[in-house]
Write a protein that holds these residues in place. Structure first.
Motif, PDB file in Angstrom:
ATOM      1  N   UNK A  16       0.853  -1.131   0.004  1.00 54.75           N
ATOM      2  CA  UNK A  16      -0.027  -0.029   0.057  1.00 54.75           C
ATOM      3  C   UNK A  16       1.092   1.390   0.133  1.00 54.75           C
ATOM      4  N   UNK A  17       1.899   1.289   0.667  1.00 52.17           N
ATOM      5  CA  UNK A  17       2.672   2.441   0.712  1.00 52.17           C
ATOM      6  C   UNK A  17       3.381   2.818  -0.720  1.00 52.17           C
ATOM      7  N   UNK A  18       3.780   1.396  -1.398  1.00 51.14           N
ATOM      8  CA  UNK A  18       4.186   1.845  -2.824  1.00 51.14           C
ATOM      9  C   UNK A  18       3.025   2.318  -3.811  1.00 51.14           C
ATOM     10  N   UNK A  19       1.981   1.851  -3.366  1.00 49.35           N
ATOM     11  CA  UNK A  19       0.858   2.208  -4.477  1.00 49.35           C
ATOM     12  C   UNK A  19       0.515   3.799  -4.104  1.00 49.35           C
ATOM     13  N   UNK A  20       0.617   4.057  -3.017  1.00 46.68           N
ATOM     14  CA  UNK A  20       0.326   5.476  -2.515  1.00 46.68           C
ATOM     15  C   UNK A  20       1.515   6.347  -3.265  1.00 46.68           C
ATOM     16  N   UNK A  21       2.695   5.758  -2.915  1.00 47.68           N
ATOM     17  CA  UNK A  21       3.782   6.780  -3.568  1.00 47.68           C
ATOM     18  C   UNK A  21       3.840   6.834  -5.209  1.00 47.68           C
ATOM     19  N   UNK A  22       3.490   5.695  -5.677  1.00 51.41           N
ATOM     20  CA  UNK A  22       3.461   5.361  -7.076  1.00 51.41           C
ATOM     21  C   UNK A  22       2.279   5.948  -7.709  1.00 51.41           C
ATOM     22  N   UNK A  23       1.128   6.239  -6.983  1.00 53.73           N
ATOM     23  CA  UNK A  23      -0.117   6.291  -7.858  1.00 53.73           C
ATOM     24  C   UNK A  23      -0.882   7.576  -7.119  1.00 53.73           C
ATOM     25  N   UNK A  24      -0.393   7.806  -5.718  1.00 55.91           N
ATOM     26  CA  UNK A  24      -1.514   9.046  -5.339  1.00 55.91           C
ATOM     27  C   UNK A  24      -0.434  10.332  -5.089  1.00 55.91           C
ATOM     28  N   UNK A  25       0.769  10.090  -4.880  1.00 52.66           N
ATOM     29  CA  UNK A  25       1.592  11.410  -4.896  1.00 52.66           C
ATOM     30  C   UNK A  25       1.416  12.056  -5.813  1.00 52.66           C
ATOM     31  N   UNK A  27       3.185  14.273  -9.063  1.00 49.74           N
ATOM     32  CA  UNK A  27       4.594  14.120  -9.472  1.00 49.74           C
ATOM     33  C   UNK A  27       5.488  15.332  -9.122  1.00 49.74           C
ATOM     34  N   UNK A  28       6.691  15.110  -8.624  1.00 50.03           N
ATOM     35  CA  UNK A  28       7.391  16.172  -7.848  1.00 50.03           C
ATOM     36  C   UNK A  28       7.496  17.318  -8.772  1.00 50.03           C
ATOM     37  N   UNK A  29       7.874  17.172 -10.258  1.00 46.65           N
ATOM     38  CA  UNK A  29       8.135  18.352 -11.054  1.00 46.65           C
ATOM     39  C   UNK A  29       6.904  19.097 -11.067  1.00 46.65           C
ATOM     40  N   UNK A  30       5.562  18.385 -11.252  1.00 51.12           N
ATOM     41  CA  UNK A  30       4.281  19.095 -11.202  1.00 51.12           C
ATOM     42  C   UNK A  30       4.090  19.739 -10.049  1.00 51.12           C
ATOM     43  N   UNK A  32       6.243  21.109  -8.048  1.00 46.75           N
ATOM     44  CA  UNK A  32       7.226  22.161  -7.729  1.00 46.75           C
ATOM     45  C   UNK A  32       6.560  23.531  -8.661  1.00 46.75           C
ATOM     46  N   UNK A  33       6.300  23.038  -9.986  1.00 43.59           N
ATOM     47  CA  UNK A  33       5.400  24.106 -10.783  1.00 43.59           C
ATOM     48  C   UNK A  33       4.215  25.069 -10.100  1.00 43.59           C
ATOM     49  N   UNK A  34       3.412  24.040  -9.510  1.00 36.50           N
ATOM     50  CA  UNK A  34       2.100  24.646  -8.795  1.00 36.50           C
ATOM     51  C   UNK A  34       2.457  25.396  -7.527  1.00 36.50           C
ATOM     52  N   UNK A  35       3.563  24.910  -7.064  1.00 36.21           N
ATOM     53  CA  UNK A  35       3.990  25.712  -5.733  1.00 36.21           C
ATOM     54  C   UNK A  35       4.400  26.886  -6.133  1.00 36.21           C
ATOM     55  N   UNK A  36       5.277  26.859  -6.894  1.00 39.85           N
ATOM     56  CA  UNK A  36       5.939  28.235  -7.756  1.00 39.85           C
ATOM     57  C   UNK A  36       4.670  29.144  -8.036  1.00 39.85           C
ATOM     58  N   UNK A 136       0.284  16.823 -15.476  1.00 35.50           N
ATOM     59  CA  UNK A 136      -0.387  15.719 -14.853  1.00 35.50           C
ATOM     60  C   UNK A 136      -0.944  16.301 -13.548  1.00 35.50           C
ATOM     61  N   UNK A 137      -1.193  17.362 -13.148  1.00 37.21           N
ATOM     62  CA  UNK A 137      -1.666  17.927 -11.930  1.00 37.21           C
ATOM     63  C   UNK A 137      -2.504  19.214 -12.352  1.00 37.21           C
ATOM     64  N   UNK A 138      -3.623  19.456 -11.885  1.00 37.42           N
ATOM     65  CA  UNK A 138      -4.598  20.360 -11.781  1.00 37.42           C
ATOM     66  C   UNK A 138      -5.300  20.624 -10.525  1.00 37.42           C
ATOM     67  N   UNK A 139      -5.082  21.901  -9.761  1.00 42.71           N
ATOM     68  CA  UNK A 139      -5.780  22.167  -8.788  1.00 42.71           C
ATOM     69  C   UNK A 139      -6.734  23.420  -8.921  1.00 42.71           C
ATOM     70  N   UNK A 140      -7.893  23.332  -8.577  1.00 46.87           N
ATOM     71  CA  UNK A 140      -8.646  24.502  -8.597  1.00 46.87           C
ATOM     72  C   UNK A 140      -8.936  25.312  -7.574  1.00 46.87           C
ATOM     73  N   UNK A 141      -8.613  26.593  -7.313  1.00 46.85           N
ATOM     74  CA  UNK A 141      -8.410  27.108  -6.096  1.00 46.85           C
ATOM     75  C   UNK A 141      -9.740  28.379  -5.965  1.00 46.85           C
ATOM     76  N   UNK A 142     -10.449  28.440  -5.158  1.00 45.21           N
ATOM     77  CA  UNK A 142     -11.296  29.514  -4.891  1.00 45.21           C
ATOM     78  C   UNK A 142     -10.624  30.409  -4.142  1.00 45.21           C
ATOM     79  N   UNK A 143     -10.758  31.734  -4.455  1.00 45.14           N
ATOM     80  CA  UNK A 143     -10.285  32.868  -4.145  1.00 45.14           C
ATOM     81  C   UNK A 143     -11.223  33.724  -3.112  1.00 45.14           C
TER      82      UNK A 143
END
Length: 716
Positions: A16-25, A27-30, A32-36, A136-143
């Protein structure tokens, strides 16, 4: 739905830990871009030249809590403003002006920068939505503009919640406005969660998303509710940074199965001390279940009006757990926790609480009894038969502890098996032969475990305490809502009572011999209490069923206090609370049927008066023998509290200053002040029993008092 899990189920915790890391986390590069991108937007909004009213931008939603799933997720950017206190149309108008200004500034930002991500904005009346997307990542923010309720404090004062109650009744309040004011606190609450707990939250949210695809979507549950439920499960059942993630997901789904009883809340940012806040909390805790309160805002029940969704999730949870049953018909281990707290259970529901959550099922008790019959028979027939001590015979095996008394708790209780070898002829012989005999019994128990088949799981403890051997029996029933377990201590003892018939009290010479040993050697108090296990058991077992239920309730309360006060000091033994409960009933009621809340209140009131307690019984020993009488008189004159074991007079489980009664008394006072346990169905205070704090010799009759006076005057 079960395919994603079954694929990982060969070794659940690891896979399950492998599943979470490989499938639920994400992607690191995505990520980093969103945080920026988020940090860039926040920096612009916090520029005092452009937005002078903005004090801070708080990050909320899954993004702010650190529980973002790969793919699509949610977030909020709460723009905390100073001077934003207007009401009515003026407030709505100002809110629209602020959102327009933020929207235009973000649009300018989007066109002026070469972005590595896609930024979309959506402006409609009352709302501003930002969507940040990478490959690979999309986050919808409400302001959301909001008044900076907390200011720069790290912990809100009760005054903030008093104002919250006042403003919530105002029709001019924007819907949800005061909820987002606590976004910073939500972020702080989840920042304290270890990484593995957040991984478990991701898994629960992923499971929920799978369920939603097959459910009626008309009334979906906020994922925040499941996040909080997961935190509650971990806090109550584990609390460790490292844990088996499979046990965690089983526990959360087990709680979902009991959604009709869920009552979850925290007291980290608010509590019952302030009168106004206490009223808010009581109002929420009286509400129909399920109740899951936002730990930062007591007016926010995040599971309210979602019963249809909970009912559908219940079916999914049951289906999912059923598909995972192992060879022993159980889905695997989970954490032992309740879906609700005793503190939030009204007095008129205490009997149901005891029956539903505290007492073991009759099926488990029957299976345990049969297993113990097998073990006892095996020990009688085989013990010492394969060793050098074949001459040793077992006279009897006495059953004791809470299981034998009828006061066992479902979540884990103690029981004693006292082996009485024929060769032990005195108290000293018991002390000198303990290690040799326990070693032999340990060997035979292991043989019994291999040779016999049990309908309960039989586990021998690897912990090696001197003179004690432990094993446990636990339920393997799949439908058990809480894992039922009993821990047994196997001890051996000198058969000091001989062929005692349990009708008449033991001979005074038994106690005289014990007292002489106690006063003349390095005897440790309670060292030979195992010799009197049968008396301890019978003192409780003869009582009405409802009194034994009240004892279960008091023991559960004690365990809650023990957990909360861990590391602060040594609490008095649980047995002291059992005896205090019997005493409260004897002096305050004596009726076989009574109001449980009244009895519970009487016991806690006695705990608060611990410095006055002097409790003893004369059922197995008394003042007739001179040696015993003088010793008893000395015992009851000791520093309070004094609570004498009715089976063994050297055992003062009150202990005077030996234990930290004051810690238990503080908890009792807090419960008596604000727990719902002491309110009836009309929310009125329950009555309490009138129980004296001190047992007096006069209460046993004038003749006893006269005999004692003569004993003292004669210098006997």
């Amino acid at each position: 739905m079960g395919s994603w899990w079954s694929k990982e189920n060969s070794s659940p915790g690891k896979d399950l830990r492998v599943f979470i890391q490989n499938s639920l986390w994400p992607f690191e590069d995505c990520w980093i871009q969103i945080e920026h991108a988020v940090n860039t937007i926040c920096d612009v909004l916090q520029n005092p030249q452009e937005f002078p009213l903005v004090q801070e931008v708080a990050k909320g939603g899954s993004y702010g809590r650190g529980t973002v799933l790969r793919g699509k997720s949610d977030g909020t950017l709460v723009v905390l403003l100073s001077g934003f206190k207007q009401s009515g149309d003026e407030k709505i108008s100002q809110r629209e002006i602020i959102l327009d200004k933020i929207w235009k500034r973000v649009e300018d930002l989007k066109h002026s920068m070469a972005l590595e991500y896609n930024l979309q904005t959506q402006r409609s009346q009352g709302r501003l939505i930002l969507q940040l997307s990478t490959k690979w990542q999309s986050i919808i923010f409400e302001v959301l503009p909001a008044f900076n309720t907390l200011g720069f404090s790290t912990k809100p004062s009760p005054q903030i919640y008093r104002e919250l109650k006042k403003f919530s009744h105002s029709t001019a309040a924007y819907p949800g406005e005061f909820l987002v004011c606590f976004t910073k606190l939500q972020q702080k609450f989840f920042n304290n969660c270890p990484r593995n707990l957040k991984d478990l939250i991701l898994l629960v949210k992923y499971w929920y998303q799978k369920c939603v695809k097959e459910m009626d979507k008309s009334s979906q549950l906020p994922q925040y509710a499941l996040e909080l439920l997961t935190v509650y499960a971990w806090e109550q059942g584990c609390g460790q940074d490292q844990f088996d993630i499979a046990e965690g997901i089983r526990t959360v789904l087990g709680l979902i199965k009991q959604y009709e009883h869920l009552c979850v809340y925290w007291t980290v940012y608010y509590n019952f001390e302030d009168v106004t806040v206490r009223k808010i909390l009581h109002s929420q805790l009286w509400a129909q279940r399920p109740v899951i309160l936002d730990p930062t805002n007591p007016k926010n029940n995040v599971s309210q009006d979602k019963n249809e969704c909970w009912a559908q999730l219940n079916l999914k949870a049951h289906e999912w757990l059923s598909s995972l049953c192992l060879d022993d018909k159980s889905p695997g281990p989970s954490w032992n926790i309740l879906p609700t707290t005793l503190y939030a259970t009204p007095g008129h529901r205490l009997d149901k609480f005891i029956h539903k959550f505290l007492q073991p099922s009759q099926n488990f008790l029957d299976q345990t009894s049969k297993a113990i019959d097998i073990i006892c028979k095996f020990l009688r027939e085989k013990c010492f038969q394969r060793s050098e001590d074949q001459k040793i015979k077992i006279q009897d095996i006495i059953r004791g502890g809470s299981t034998a008394k009828g006061t066992a708790l479902k979540s884990g209780s103690d029981a004693d098996l006292i082996v009485l070898p024929e060769s032990l002829k005195s108290f000293p012989s018991q002390k000198h032969n303990r290690f040799r005999i326990i070693k032999e019994i340990h060997k035979e128990l292991e043989a019994c475990q291999q040779e016999k088949k049990f309908k309960v799981k039989f586990e021998i403890s690897k912990q090696k305490a001197p003179g004690v051997l432990s094993f446990s029996l636990k339920s393997i029933e799949f439908d058990a809502e809480l894992e039922e377990r009993v821990k047994f201590d196997v001890l051996f003892a000198f058969n000091v009572l001989g062929q005692w018939d349990s009708v008449s009290p033991p001979s005074p010479s038994v106690y005289a011999e014990l007292i002489q040993l106690y006063e003349s050697s390095d005897y440790v108090e309670g060292e030979f209490s195992s010799c009197f296990t049968g008396l301890q058991r019978d003192f409780i077992i003869s009582r009405p069923t409802k009194l034994k239920s009240l004892i279960c309730l008091v023991k559960h309360w004690y365990k809650q206090c023990e957990r909360k006060l861990k590391g602060k000091g040594s609490l008095p033994p649980k047995y002291a609370l059992e005896l205090l409960t019997v005493y409260a009933w004897e002096k305050g009621s004596e009726a076989p049927d009574f109001h449980t809340a009244e009895g519970f209140q009487a016991v806690l009131e006695l705990v608060t008066k611990y410095r006055q307690l002097c409790v003893f019984w004369l059922v197995n020993y008394n003042f007739e023998d001179v040696t015993v009488g003088k010793f008893l008189l000395a015992q009851i004159q000791k520093t309070r509290p004094v609570i004498l074991d009715p089976a063994e007079p050297t055992g003062d489980v009150g202990g005077g200053d030996r234990w930290c009664w004051h810690l238990l008394a503080q908890e009792a006072k807090a419960w008596l002040l604000s727990s719902l346990c002491f309110k009836d169905g009309r929310r009125c205070p329950v009555n309490s029993w009138d129980v004296p704090t001190s047992q007096t010799l006069e209460s046993y009759g004038a003749k006893l008092h006269h005999d004692l006076a003569e004993m003292l005057s004669s210098g006997s």
